[in-house]
Design a protein around this motif. Structure first.
Motif, PDB file in Angstrom:
ATOM      1  N   VAL A 173       0.709  -1.036   0.133  1.00  0.00           N
ATOM      2  CA  VAL A 173       0.267  -0.041  -0.199  1.00  0.00           C
ATOM      3  C   VAL A 173       0.727   1.177   0.050  1.00  0.00           C
ATOM      4  O   VAL A 173       1.919   1.494   0.740  1.00  0.00           O
ATOM      5  CB  VAL A 173      -1.028   0.256   1.261  1.00  0.00           C
ATOM      6  N   VAL A 174       0.415   2.412  -0.684  1.00  0.00           N
ATOM      7  CA  VAL A 174       1.411   3.495  -0.737  1.00  0.00           C
ATOM      8  C   VAL A 174       0.206   4.407  -0.094  1.00  0.00           C
ATOM      9  O   VAL A 174      -0.973   4.706  -0.553  1.00  0.00           O
ATOM     10  CB  VAL A 174       1.465   4.069  -2.131  1.00  0.00           C
ATOM     11  N   LEU A 175       0.717   5.224   0.923  1.00  0.00           N
ATOM     12  CA  LEU A 175      -0.033   6.411   1.466  1.00  0.00           C
ATOM     13  C   LEU A 175       0.406   7.889   0.875  1.00  0.00           C
ATOM     14  O   LEU A 175       1.520   8.111   1.296  1.00  0.00           O
ATOM     15  CB  LEU A 175      -0.056   6.306   3.103  1.00  0.00           C
ATOM     16  N   LEU A 176      -0.242   8.427   0.195  1.00  0.00           N
ATOM     17  CA  LEU A 176       0.333   9.433  -0.851  1.00  0.00           C
ATOM     18  C   LEU A 176      -0.680  10.823  -0.342  1.00  0.00           C
ATOM     19  O   LEU A 176      -1.658  11.100  -0.644  1.00  0.00           O
ATOM     20  CB  LEU A 176       0.143   9.081  -1.972  1.00  0.00           C
ATOM     21  N   MET A 222      -4.831   8.028  -0.952  1.00  0.00           N
ATOM     22  CA  MET A 222      -4.583   9.576  -0.920  1.00  0.00           C
ATOM     23  C   MET A 222      -4.848  10.187   0.439  1.00  0.00           C
ATOM     24  O   MET A 222      -6.036   9.895   1.181  1.00  0.00           O
ATOM     25  CB  MET A 222      -5.388  10.475  -1.898  1.00  0.00           C
ATOM     26  N   LEU A 223      -3.899  11.021   1.217  1.00  0.00           N
ATOM     27  CA  LEU A 223      -4.063  11.424   2.417  1.00  0.00           C
ATOM     28  C   LEU A 223      -3.971  13.177   2.080  1.00  0.00           C
ATOM     29  O   LEU A 223      -2.999  13.508   1.630  1.00  0.00           O
ATOM     30  CB  LEU A 223      -3.062  11.181   3.175  1.00  0.00           C
ATOM     31  N   GLY A 241      -8.829  12.743  -7.580  1.00  0.00           N
ATOM     32  CA  GLY A 241      -8.166  11.592  -6.721  1.00  0.00           C
ATOM     33  C   GLY A 241      -8.641  10.325  -7.624  1.00  0.00           C
ATOM     34  O   GLY A 241      -7.949   9.563  -7.845  1.00  0.00           O
ATOM     35  N   ARG A 242      -9.807  10.182  -7.720  1.00  0.00           N
ATOM     36  CA  ARG A 242     -10.530   9.006  -8.356  1.00  0.00           C
ATOM     37  C   ARG A 242     -10.052   8.927  -9.942  1.00  0.00           C
ATOM     38  O   ARG A 242      -9.428   7.830 -10.294  1.00  0.00           O
ATOM     39  CB  ARG A 242     -12.135   9.000  -8.312  1.00  0.00           C
ATOM     40  N   ARG A 243     -10.084  10.072 -10.599  1.00  0.00           N
ATOM     41  CA  ARG A 243      -9.655  10.144 -11.866  1.00  0.00           C
ATOM     42  C   ARG A 243      -8.136   9.849 -11.899  1.00  0.00           C
ATOM     43  O   ARG A 243      -7.622   9.320 -12.960  1.00  0.00           O
ATOM     44  CB  ARG A 243      -9.827  11.421 -12.529  1.00  0.00           C
ATOM     45  N   ALA A 244      -7.406  10.287 -11.232  1.00  0.00           N
ATOM     46  CA  ALA A 244      -5.903   9.759 -11.165  1.00  0.00           C
ATOM     47  C   ALA A 244      -5.578   8.333 -10.784  1.00  0.00           C
ATOM     48  O   ALA A 244      -4.600   7.831 -11.178  1.00  0.00           O
ATOM     49  CB  ALA A 244      -5.233  10.620 -10.021  1.00  0.00           C
ATOM     50  N   TYR A 303      -9.290   7.425  -0.191  1.00  0.00           N
ATOM     51  CA  TYR A 303      -9.211   8.953  -0.007  1.00  0.00           C
ATOM     52  C   TYR A 303      -9.429   9.430   1.238  1.00  0.00           C
ATOM     53  O   TYR A 303     -10.525   9.438   1.429  1.00  0.00           O
ATOM     54  CB  TYR A 303      -9.998   9.839  -1.480  1.00  0.00           C
ATOM     55  N   LEU A 304      -8.379   9.667   2.088  1.00  0.00           N
ATOM     56  CA  LEU A 304      -8.659  10.010   3.437  1.00  0.00           C
ATOM     57  C   LEU A 304      -8.433  11.468   3.670  1.00  0.00           C
ATOM     58  O   LEU A 304      -7.207  11.813   3.246  1.00  0.00           O
ATOM     59  CB  LEU A 304      -7.783   9.265   4.440  1.00  0.00           C
ATOM     60  N   THR A 305      -9.291  12.156   4.408  1.00  0.00           N
ATOM     61  CA  THR A 305      -9.117  13.553   4.451  1.00  0.00           C
ATOM     62  C   THR A 305      -8.603  13.728   5.881  1.00  0.00           C
ATOM     63  O   THR A 305      -9.088  13.313   6.897  1.00  0.00           O
ATOM     64  CB  THR A 305     -10.382  14.335   4.427  1.00  0.00           C
ATOM     65  N   LYS A 306      -7.428  14.671   5.960  1.00  0.00           N
ATOM     66  CA  LYS A 306      -6.909  15.039   7.168  1.00  0.00           C
ATOM     67  C   LYS A 306      -7.784  16.008   7.857  1.00  0.00           C
ATOM     68  O   LYS A 306      -8.395  16.764   7.118  1.00  0.00           O
ATOM     69  CB  LYS A 306      -5.349  15.712   6.961  1.00  0.00           C
TER      70      LYS A 306
END
Length: 128
Positions: A49-52, A82-83, A95-98, A103-106
């Motif tokens: 997993v990548v946390l980006l 995506m963080l 993010g979905r298009r990428a 997608y987690l929001t800080k």
């Protein structure tokens, strides 16, 4: 399950918090502080997993890193979370298009992060 996690985040305090959260149950956590280095590390490490982070200095932001990963057949199946502090609907759609998987929001809860990583790492094992 591939227990290698790569955290790509430019802010040292946030990167440390994420790494401390994920440092359990045999996870091997690696860090990068920009998108360029992170992309090279994805290719070298093949993380589960990548946390980006989305907003980073340098040539590549998080969306661009994600697009590069999805365009490379060797690493395209790598789960990406995506963080970001950018939580508007347009940001989520970008993010979905990428090509991100989640997608987690800080600020996000450590438990939410752990559950997301475990779910994606398990599903990635079945896909590969």
């Amino acid at each position: 399950m591939n227990k290698i996690i790569l955290v790509i985040e430019d802010q040292p305090e946030i990167r440390k918090l994420i790494c401390m959260t994920m440092d359990y149950d045999g996870f091997e956590v690696h860090e990068a502080d920009n998108g360029d280095t992170g992309l090279k590390m994805i290719k070298a490490l093949r993380p589960g997993v990548v946390l980006l982070d989305v907003m980073m200095p340098g040539q590549l932001d998080g969306f661009q890193v994600c697009q590069h990963v999805r365009a490379d057949a060797e690493i395209a199946a790598t789960p990406i979370v995506m963080l970001t502090a950018r939580g508007q609907q347009t940001d989520l759609e970008e993010g979905r298009r990428a090509g991100c998987d989640d997608y987690l929001t800080k600020p996000f809860s450590p438990l939410q992060l752990i559950e997301t990583v475990e779910r994606l790492a398990s599903s990635a094992t079945r896909r590969r």
